[in-house]
Design an enzyme around this catalytic site. Structure first.
Site, mmCIF file in Angstrom:
data_model
loop_
_atom_site.group_PDB
_atom_site.id
_atom_site.type_symbol
_atom_site.label_atom_id
_atom_site.label_comp_id
_atom_site.label_asym_id
_atom_site.label_seq_id
_atom_site.Cartn_x
_atom_site.Cartn_y
_atom_site.Cartn_z
ATOM 1 N N SER A 124 0.835 -1.193 0.000
ATOM 2 C CA SER A 124 0.000 0.000 0.000
ATOM 3 C C SER A 124 0.876 1.252 0.000
ATOM 4 C CB SER A 124 -0.972 -0.057 1.191
ATOM 5 O OG SER A 124 -1.990 0.897 1.056
ATOM 6 N N HIS A 159 -4.178 -2.073 -4.227
ATOM 7 C CA HIS A 159 -5.566 -2.431 -3.881
ATOM 8 C C HIS A 159 -6.492 -2.345 -5.096
ATOM 9 C CE1 HIS A 159 -4.151 -2.135 0.208
ATOM 10 N NE2 HIS A 159 -3.994 -0.824 0.144
#
Length: 234
Positions: A124, A159
């Site tokens: 991330s 994501h």
């Protein structure tokens, strides 16, 4: 050789029962007991996150440590970082991470580490940060582009399958000319760069994918990359 392993999502914090990506990162060091240092800056050095790191990596053959900028272990951060085999960057607020790293000179230290062959990894925020640009939720409201460290060229969007607005936001930003083309990764997928070239795409889930994404004449083009499933390696 320089290494960066950028995960769209996964590892101990997102897949506590699935250590495949973390095992892959450890294996790249070539050491039987690699020294792996967790940087939880993007989470504000959240204590629970740090403890989950130690719990997870305490079960593997390695020497875990962490570097907190809110409670630094030493004034010589460069010596501390350069003594490690792997730097593992956690998720959270990428914008805050970059501001703090720059203030502490950690951006420069991490570049030195990378150039010396220390493996840089993360998920991330810990994926986005290595690229020229990234798609981030660091600023309240809709997802935005963010200028990052630029160790790797182009942009990055993690994501890709795990958050409903990631893919359309990446497309929107490209079509508006607010971000350059780059690479997107599903949760459970990771991209491994050697030097500055894409070397391998791997996954902890059989269905996880990565994508080359670009915008040509206002039209977004995606090229799917099927990762090697790590369940067949370990």
């Amino acid at each position: 050789m320089k290494h960066i392993i950028a995960m769209g999502g996964g590892g101990f914090s997102m897949e506590p029962e699935n250590p495949l990506l973390d095992l892959y990162i450890l294996r790249q060091s070539g050491s039987e007991q690699p020294k792996i240092c967790f940087l939880p800056t993007a989470s504000g050095d959240a204590d629970g996150y740090i403890q989950r790191f130690y719990k997870a990596f305490g079960e593997h053959a390695c020497i875990p440590s962490h570097l907190s900028l809110f409670n630094a272990p030493t004034k010589d951060l460069e010596d501390y970082v350069l003594s490690k085999d792997i730097i593992y960057v956690g998720g959270g607020n990428t914008r805050n991470l970059l501001v703090l790293w720059k203030e502490w000179g950690l951006d420069r230290i991490l570049r030195t580490a990378w150039e010396q062959g220390i493996i840089l990894a993360g998920l991330s925020a810990g994926s986005i940060c290595w690229f020229e640009e990234g798609v981030t939720d660091s600023i309240p409201g809709e997802l935005n582009g963010l200028a990052c460290l630029g160790f790797l060229s182009g942009s990055n969007c993690p994501h890709y399958d795990g958050e409903a607005d990631r893919r359309p936001s990446y497309h929107r930003l490209m079509q508006a000319g607010k971000i350059s083309g780059g690479i997107a990764t599903d949760d459970g997928a990771a991209i491994h760069y050697r030097d500055q070239e894409l070397y391998r795409v791997i996954g902890s889930r059989p269905e996880a994918k990565a994508y080359h994404v670009d915008c040509i004449d206002g039209q977004v083009m995606e090229s799917e990359i099927i990762p090697e499933y790590l369940g067949n390696m370990f």
